[in-house]
Design a protein around this motif. Sequence first.
Motif, short mmCIF file in Angstrom:
data_model
loop_
_atom_site.label_atom_id
_atom_site.label_comp_id
_atom_site.label_asym_id
_atom_site.label_seq_id
_atom_site.Cartn_x
_atom_site.Cartn_y
_atom_site.Cartn_z
N LEU A 1 0.85 -1.18 0.00
CA LEU A 1 0.00 0.00 0.00
C LEU A 1 0.88 1.24 0.00
O LEU A 1 1.94 1.25 0.62
N ILE B 1 -1.75 5.54 2.58
CA ILE B 1 -3.00 4.77 2.70
C ILE B 1 -3.00 4.01 4.03
O ILE B 1 -2.07 3.28 4.35
N LEU B 2 -4.09 4.20 4.78
CA LEU B 2 -4.26 3.51 6.06
C LEU B 2 -4.23 2.00 5.86
O LEU B 2 -4.90 1.48 4.97
N ASP B 3 -3.46 1.28 6.69
CA ASP B 3 -3.37 -0.17 6.60
C ASP B 3 -3.83 -0.80 7.92
O ASP B 3 -3.01 -1.10 8.79
N PRO B 4 -5.15 -0.99 8.09
CA PRO B 4 -5.64 -1.52 9.37
C PRO B 4 -5.15 -2.94 9.67
O PRO B 4 -5.01 -3.30 10.83
N GLN B 5 -4.86 -3.72 8.63
CA GLN B 5 -4.35 -5.07 8.89
C GLN B 5 -2.95 -5.01 9.51
O GLN B 5 -2.66 -5.71 10.47
N LYS C 1 1.91 -7.71 -0.36
CA LYS C 1 1.82 -8.98 -1.08
C LYS C 1 3.12 -9.23 -1.82
O LYS C 1 3.75 -8.30 -2.31
N ALA D 1 -0.78 -5.00 -9.12
CA ALA D 1 -0.97 -3.85 -8.23
C ALA D 1 -2.05 -2.94 -8.80
O ALA D 1 -2.24 -2.89 -10.01
N ASN D 2 -2.77 -2.28 -7.93
CA ASN D 2 -3.66 -1.19 -8.34
C ASN D 2 -2.93 0.09 -7.95
O ASN D 2 -2.85 0.44 -6.77
N VAL E 1 -3.50 3.04 -8.02
CA VAL E 1 -4.23 4.10 -7.31
C VAL E 1 -3.89 4.06 -5.82
O VAL E 1 -3.81 5.08 -5.15
N ILE E 2 -3.68 2.85 -5.31
CA ILE E 2 -3.47 2.68 -3.86
C ILE E 2 -2.18 1.96 -3.51
O ILE E 2 -1.79 1.93 -2.36
N ARG F 1 -7.51 -8.59 -5.43
CA ARG F 1 -8.23 -7.46 -4.83
C ARG F 1 -9.68 -7.62 -5.27
O ARG F 1 -9.94 -8.16 -6.33
N GLU G 1 -11.81 -0.72 -10.21
CA GLU G 1 -10.68 -1.46 -10.80
C GLU G 1 -10.55 -1.21 -12.31
O GLU G 1 -9.45 -1.22 -12.85
N ALA H 1 -10.40 3.84 -5.16
CA ALA H 1 -10.28 2.39 -4.95
C ALA H 1 -10.99 2.01 -3.67
O ALA H 1 -11.28 2.86 -2.82
N ASN I 1 -12.04 -0.11 7.83
CA ASN I 1 -11.00 0.31 8.77
C ASN I 1 -11.02 -0.49 10.07
O ASN I 1 -10.00 -0.64 10.73
N LEU J 1 -11.87 -3.73 10.11
CA LEU J 1 -11.54 -5.10 9.67
C LEU J 1 -12.70 -6.09 9.78
O LEU J 1 -12.52 -7.27 9.51
N ARG K 1 -14.21 0.46 2.17
CA ARG K 1 -13.58 1.75 2.48
C ARG K 1 -13.14 2.44 1.19
O ARG K 1 -12.18 2.01 0.56
#
Lengths: 98, 226
Positions: A10, A14-18, A41, A68-69, A71-72, B59, B95, B102, B107, B109, B147
């Motif tokens: 990411l 971009i926020l990565d909550p995982q 990934k 990959a996208n 955009v993000i 994705r 996409e 996107a 947030n 999960l 999100r």
Amino acid sequence: MARVVVDVMLKPEILDPQGQAVQRALPRLGFDGISDVRQGKRFELELDGPADEAALARVRELAETFLANTVIEDFTVRVENGPASGNEPAAETVQAAS
Amino acid sequence: MTARIGVITFPGSLDDRDTRRAIRLAGAEPVALWHRDKDLKGVDAVVLPGGFSYGDYLRAGAISRFSPVMETVIGEARAGLPVLGICNGFQVLTETHLLPGAMLRNNHLHFICREQQLRVENADTAWTADYTAGQEIRIPLKNVDGRYVADERTLDMLEAEGRVAFRYLGMNPNGSLRDIAGITNEAGNVVGLMPHPEHAVEPLVGTGGTDGLGFFTSILKKLVNA
């Protein structure tokens, strides 16, 4: 035959909550001193032929349009045990230096 | 003479039948379309339904985007064909870059399934003309990758051009930037949103209300009057 590795992460903004969930679990598990975790990934592509510039250009196209996208996400492409190239600024520097 | 509205079934689509039912209840003729078929059977509009096409592998929407049917849909949408993407369909539209931005993991999960209050911000699109700008509606929301994100410049552009079509009211259920629940393209023929209008079209099921029916009556009126 060559193996090409594509890493997809990411973008930094971009926020990565995982990744945050992993990071929050660390102190409880006794792993101290890690201030941030981001999750991405990794794709391992086995090429039929050599990882020459033409093949790598195709892999970069594949990464940019599908794996990959953009955009993000940012990506890097590298031959296993070789230098990296992708759409990340740092990777571009490596590519320019190689 | 009524309008024929196609609903695409991908492997893993869940809401294609409900969407066809909503189209029928609105008075239009639903047409089942298949992901491997490039032919759109001459439909006047297309809905990309909710679900988990291709298991959301890689994705959400990333693999559906390259399906044979989408090759045709992308070309036709650019030429003005009305396209509505609901939930997974919205993810497919981002996409394909028919819509900017996107979709990412919520947030918090968690998968979320609830009735959601929305404000219709743009009642000038092909799919929202039967609403009034500012109207509040309540339809189901159910997703884990809901999100909405885009860079600041894109968000500012969407706001300035009135292309934020729907906004979450009450709570923001997934961390979407600027409470965005759905957007439209510049021409107003391509619309995507995360909540599910097709589950709020008759009193018996869903929310018990019919707040979602307006999507399908909007497009029907537009097509019949065209």
